[in-house]
Scaffold this motif. Sequence first.
Motif, mmCIF file in Angstrom:
data_model
loop_
_atom_site.group_PDB
_atom_site.id
_atom_site.type_symbol
_atom_site.label_atom_id
_atom_site.label_comp_id
_atom_site.label_asym_id
_atom_site.label_seq_id
_atom_site.Cartn_x
_atom_site.Cartn_y
_atom_site.Cartn_z
ATOM 1 N N ASN A 145 43.166 36.961 35.436
ATOM 2 C CA ASN A 145 41.919 36.381 35.683
ATOM 3 C C ASN A 145 41.349 36.730 37.062
ATOM 4 N N ARG A 182 30.310 33.245 37.787
ATOM 5 C CA ARG A 182 31.709 33.176 37.516
ATOM 6 C C ARG A 182 32.548 33.567 38.852
ATOM 7 N N ASP A 221 34.644 31.493 41.510
ATOM 8 C CA ASP A 221 35.838 31.055 41.161
ATOM 9 C C ASP A 221 36.786 31.911 42.255
#
Lengths: 199, 199
Positions: free
Chosen positions: A80, A131, A134
């Motif tokens: 990720n 996003r 993160d």
Amino acid sequence: MAQQLEPIAKMVAQLARLPGIGHKSAQRIAYHIISMPLEDVRELATSVYNGRKAIRYCSVCGNYATGDRCDICANDQRHNGQICVVRDPRDVAAIERMRDFRGLYHVLHGALSPMDGVGPEDIRIKELMARLNDPGITEIILATNPDIEGEATASYLARLIKPMGLKVTRIAHGVPVGSDLEYADEITLAKAMEGRREM
Amino acid sequence: MAQQLEPIAKMVAQLARLPGIGHKSAQRIAYHIISMPLEDVRELATSVYNGRKAIRYCSVCGNYATGDRCDICANDQRHNGQICVVRDPRDVAAIERMRDFRGLYHVLHGALSPMDGVGPEDIRIKELMARLNDPGITEIILATNPDIEGEATASYLARLIKPMGLKVTRIAHGVPVGSDLEYADEITLAKAMEGRREM
């Protein structure tokens, strides 16, 4: 003179709206369908309708999904730290076929195109930016199409994301593998020269 | 690596069974369908299924019909002295587009092909012979395809029908109108020469 029967004409009109199917092909397909067993036609029609109905967008990346998250976002084997930004879910499918990239995706569902009135608020850029908060993310790979809109979108995103201290990369342009230099257009060739690497 | 979602894979498999649609086109069409509003997909799917369901064969000639008889057999403006014999309902549609022939049809639903095990009892010849008892009939026009099976079927029917004292004709073979002689195959050219008429 007898016209085409209304149920056939209706079917032909519907089929002719699909991409790559002209009136002649639609007619050929319709006649084929009429010669098929009813049960097979039911299967065809339900696969189309139920297929469309079953598909929604992943709440994280915008890829096609059958549940809340797509198979890729739901897979904890994926790295990720990398997010590959593409225009369409079908681009995700293309990159997945390569069986090489192990990161995540972000689907923009469009590309910037001032000519067509598509601005940054019309594609999923806000969702991408959210996003990026993160801390695990290390690289954003811009894999938008190598066309005017795709390049514009990539430049826009690079300008937006680089100040955040993240690594932003763009997929390479060059001559396709297995192709013939003779048939490559000049811009592709120029990009291929520009992007040359030492061997 | 993520596979294609099952509802999409199913749709692609179904679409790829249609004539002239390979796997790549099926995939493009499936992605297009997934991006369509659900209501439009419902319309497409029902036009296909209900269209197929609505069509049956005319009890007289074998053409497509929505009721017991097709529009042509039910039309008392048609000359019932001529019967044009064709292979498929789509051949009826082709001849009707010409807007010239005013007689009736007989659809064989196939052509004789000993190679594929298709004999006289496998196509609608019995039904044709039954229609010929009508004393109003003056001419049988054999409009089966100009290929091996079509010619075999035409010869077979001619041998069967001529002894009944009916006029039996075969559509002309020749070079297509608007085409270029240079590209005509030799057999077509030979047929065109053979069938020449004085001007």
